[in-house]
Scaffold this active site. Structure first.
Site, PDB file in Angstrom:
ATOM      1  N   HIS A 458      37.123  43.509  42.471  1.00 15.97           N
ATOM      2  CA  HIS A 458      36.813  42.419  43.410  1.00 15.97           C
ATOM      3  C   HIS A 458      38.011  42.106  44.302  1.00 15.97           C
ATOM      4  O   HIS A 458      37.893  42.075  45.536  1.00 15.97           O
ATOM      5  CB  HIS A 458      36.401  41.175  42.633  1.00 15.97           C
ATOM      6  N   GLU A 459      39.142  41.848  43.690  1.00 10.65           N
ATOM      7  CA  GLU A 459      40.297  41.420  44.490  1.00 10.65           C
ATOM      8  C   GLU A 459      40.782  42.531  45.410  1.00 10.65           C
ATOM      9  O   GLU A 459      41.201  42.270  46.542  1.00 10.65           O
ATOM     10  CB  GLU A 459      41.428  40.943  43.569  1.00 10.65           C
ATOM     11  N   HIS A 462      39.121  42.448  48.670  1.00 12.29           N
ATOM     12  CA  HIS A 462      39.746  41.594  49.685  1.00 12.29           C
ATOM     13  C   HIS A 462      40.915  42.316  50.351  1.00 12.29           C
ATOM     14  O   HIS A 462      41.114  42.220  51.566  1.00 12.29           O
ATOM     15  CB  HIS A 462      40.242  40.294  49.051  1.00 12.29           C
ATOM     16  N   HIS A 465      39.517  44.804  52.790  1.00 10.40           N
ATOM     17  CA  HIS A 465      38.895  44.145  53.942  1.00 10.40           C
ATOM     18  C   HIS A 465      39.979  43.900  54.991  1.00 10.40           C
ATOM     19  O   HIS A 465      39.753  44.086  56.198  1.00 10.40           O
ATOM     20  CB  HIS A 465      38.253  42.827  53.513  1.00 10.40           C
ATOM     21  N   GLU A 487      33.448  36.317  50.705  1.00  7.89           N
ATOM     22  CA  GLU A 487      33.434  36.921  49.372  1.00  7.89           C
ATOM     23  C   GLU A 487      32.477  38.106  49.263  1.00  7.89           C
ATOM     24  O   GLU A 487      32.557  38.884  48.308  1.00  7.89           O
ATOM     25  CB  GLU A 487      33.049  35.874  48.322  1.00  7.89           C
ATOM     26  N   TYR A 600      30.226  31.165  47.435  1.00  6.47           N
ATOM     27  CA  TYR A 600      30.340  32.266  46.470  1.00  6.47           C
ATOM     28  C   TYR A 600      28.961  32.816  46.114  1.00  6.47           C
ATOM     29  O   TYR A 600      28.729  34.029  46.125  1.00  6.47           O
ATOM     30  CB  TYR A 600      31.051  31.789  45.199  1.00  6.47           C
TER      31      TYR A 600
END
Length: 668
Positions: A458-459, A462, A465, A487, A600
């Site tokens: 997940h992180e 980011h 992105h 998110e 979220y």
């Protein structure tokens, strides 16, 4: 002139360096704004470009001096970084309230001929800049403008202090080995001990690698209760900070003509209005209650049996039972134990495997930098290149292990955006992932729970992105998208952690190197939605709690009482009579998610649709799908509406069918 790899940022700053940078940034910013305000014939080139260029050019230094408060081991540096953020935020607030600057920005905005000659991103820049000034009160009378400016400055100070308190306000408890029954041997390796009345006790903090395993595995209810109490009674000063922030936000929104703060913030999100979010949350709550009722009954039966076996009365399910009994169901029904599973998720192999997946999916190549200029020896630095040719893309940092006074959750800082410099060359993006995964012990390397591996996916979503975004202006780069879409790309990438073919690429036993057994993978996948009713209701609680504070016209709403009341009502686990204040560590509310935490779950709708409609259908390793994703979702950043990016990637408008299916609710 920066190199082809971009200017490498320096994190080795002393307090005096930080102060000097801040003073220079403010002086230069004021000079640019004064020059813009003096324009007699306002044009895009004479007004908008200098303002936007300042944002882009200064972002790297701004990012570093404000980031260090979260990661530096030097208290004086952290203090200087906190002070720097306060000063810079105060200056930005003052800048956003300059009527003379707004006058010339508005002149460009109103000039139809000037706007017509601009390209799409430049037009968007003008529109967003004008809207930002207007939302900052430039259409108000002078007294109201000044009051709004004072509110914004105070909110900035409160936000910084709230975060600092959370980072530095860890709770501590000491337990005997017997009181920690159920915890594995490696939990105690290297753990500090103290002797109290001749009895050896182990120190346990509220940092995640200490807290979460104990809440999931400690067999004694009294131990779990004490730890939760330690977690929910830390940072008491944050309750009056949050209370003041809620009151000031409402006042600011009403000065601007909005009924509530949520109405103000959601205007520029995909949801547009709080009514849509409230409807979404309440509808989902009703659906989830059906799942949750069954799950809670199952958990209650387990606890009732435990109490009968111990000859103790059953008094119900409490908040501190949630993780423990949810984990017990997982172990008994699916034969899944974190202590067994984590042996197949050594940190080094997982990180390598996850980075390999991102390289292949996005058409990138990562190069680990030897002896990098970083803020701590644990930190790794990577260069990012296109996988074909010598085309540099950006670089990122990984700071993955806990230490004292460090930010104590998992998050990504987009320290410097990518953008087009004045000479037409590019400045390259920099991102830092900060987390608190378990450290190596004396007998084993760092081992991750499966949920930790999903967090890593997940992180890093980011991170990439930001790395893969290519925009002309820094303000649109990377994750600078609508708040309820930010998110979605990372949530979508969590699905890789449940794909058997993906897991087998990096999940290997830390001793033998044997790949994770197929039956364990099958059990992990089968258990994906176990407890989804309870876990998603917990997210609904956070979203509705946020709205209870920010979608009300009551300036005196009780931030402490609402938290306890709504958590018990929505999550179906009791509080006890002890006085606690769990909202004091709800960092999102002072960290940019105020009025929009529900984003979220809202963005989960889009993430599920992207995954099911493209990646699941085409194959998660399909290179063309990965490149389509990079081109249509990541590359544009905020330079166009998120809905346009979604529709281009999906080939249609998004819907919620995949999301409902993904959490076990079907599509009826």
């Amino acid at each position: 002139m920066p190199s082809a790899k971009g200017a490498v940022l320096s994190f080795g700053l002393a307090p005096a360096d930080i102060e000097a940078i801040v003073a220079r940034l403010i002086a230069e910013g004021k000079k640019i704004q004064d020059g813009v305000a003096a324009q007699r014939n306002p044009t895009f080139d004479s007004v908008i470009v200098p303002l936007a260029r300042r944002e882009s050019d200064n972002a790297g230094e701004y990012g570093v001096v404000t980031f260090l408060q979260n990661v530096s081991t030097d208290k004086e540096v952290r203090d200087a970084s906190t002070a720097a953020e306060e000063k810079l935020n105060a200056f930005e607030i003052e800048s956003s309230m300059r009527e003379d600057v707004y006058r010339v920005v508005r002149a460009v905005y109103d000039n139809a001929d000037e706007m017509a000659r601009l390209g799409p991103e430049d037009q968007r820049l003008v529109k967003k800049m004008e809207l930002e000034y207007r939302r900052n009160g430039l259409a108000l009378e002078k007294a109201e403008r000044e009051r709004l400016g004072a509110i914004r400055k105070r909110l900035s100070e409160l936000s910084i202090q709230f975060s600092r308190n959370v980072n530095e306000g860890d709770g501590h408890e000491a337990f005997t080995r017997e009181e920690l029954a159920g915890l594995p041997d490696d939990y105690f390796e290297g753990r500090a001990t103290t002797v109290v009345d001749g009895v050896e006790k182990y120190a346990v903090t509220t940092k995640y690698p200490d807290l979460v395993p104990a809440m999931k595995l400690a067999q004694r209810e009294s131990t779990r209760r004490r730890l939760l109490y330690a977690e929910e009674t830390r940072c008491p000063d944050n309750i009056p900070i949050l209370q003041e922030a809620v009151r000031l936000r409402l006042e600011a929104a009403q000065l601007l003509g909005y009924k509530t703060h949520a109405e103000f913030v959601l205007e520029v999100n995909m949801a547009k209005h709080p009514d849509a979010v409230v409807e979404f949350e309440n509808d989902l709550r009703k659906r989830l209650d059906v799942l949750s009722d069954k799950e809670v009954r199952e958990i209650a039966a387990l606890k009732r049996a435990d109490k009968e076996a111990a000859g103790e009365p059953y008094e119900g399910l409490f908040i501190w039972d949630f993780r423990y009994y949810a984990n017990l169901v997982m172990e008994r029904k699916h034969k899944i134990s974190d202590e067994v599973t984590k042996q197949y998720f050594p940190m080094r192999e997982v990180t390598r495997g996850v980075l390999d997946i991102y390289q292949e999916m996005l058409g990138l190549r990562f190069v680990r930098v030897d002896s990098p200029p970083v803020w701590h020896p644990d930190v790794e630095m990577y260069e990012v290149w296109e996988d074909t040719g010598d085309v540099f893309v950006g670089h990122f940092y990984l700071d993955l292990y806990p230490r004292e006074n460090k930010y104590n959750h998992a998050a990504v800082w987009p320290i410097r955006p990518g953008f087009e410099r004045a000479d037409g060359t590019r400045e390259y993006p920099v991102a830092a992932m900060v987390a608190n995964f378990p450290k190596p012990t004396l007998s084993a390397p760092a081992l991750l729970k499966h949920s930790d591996a999903v967090t890593l996916l997940h992180e890093l979503g980011h991170v990439f992105h930001g790395i893969c975004s290519v925009t002309k202006w820094g303000r649109f780069h990377g994750t600078s998208v609508e708040g309820d879409f930010v998110e979605a790309p990372s949530q979508m990438l969590e699905n890789w952690g449940w794909e058997p073919a993906v897991l087998r690429r990096f999940a290997v036993h830390y001793k033998t190197g044997e790949p994770i057994p197929e039956d364990l993978v099958a059990r992990l996948v089968a258990a994906k939605n176990e407890g989804s009713g309870m876990f998603n209701l917990r997210q609904v609680f956070f979203g509705l709690y946020d709205l209870s504070l920010h979608n009300t016209e009551d300036p005196n709403v009780d931030v402490k009482a609402n938290y306890r009341r709504l958590r018990e009502e929505i999550c179906h686990f009791q509080n006890d009579s002890a006085d606690t204040w769990g909202a004091a560590t709800f960092g999102h509310l002072l960290g940019g998610y105020d009025g929009q935490y529900a984003g979220y779950l809202w963005s989960e709708v889009f993430s599920a649709d992207m995954y099911e409609s493209r990646f699941k259908k085409d194959g998660v390793t399909n290179a063309q799908t990965g490149l389509d994703y990079r081109r249509e979702i990541l590359r544009p950043g905020g330079s166009r509406d998120a809905m346009e990016s979604l529709e281009r990637f999906l080939g249609r408008k998004p819907n919620n069918r995949a999301f409902l299916h993904s959490i076990g609710l079907g599509t009826e």
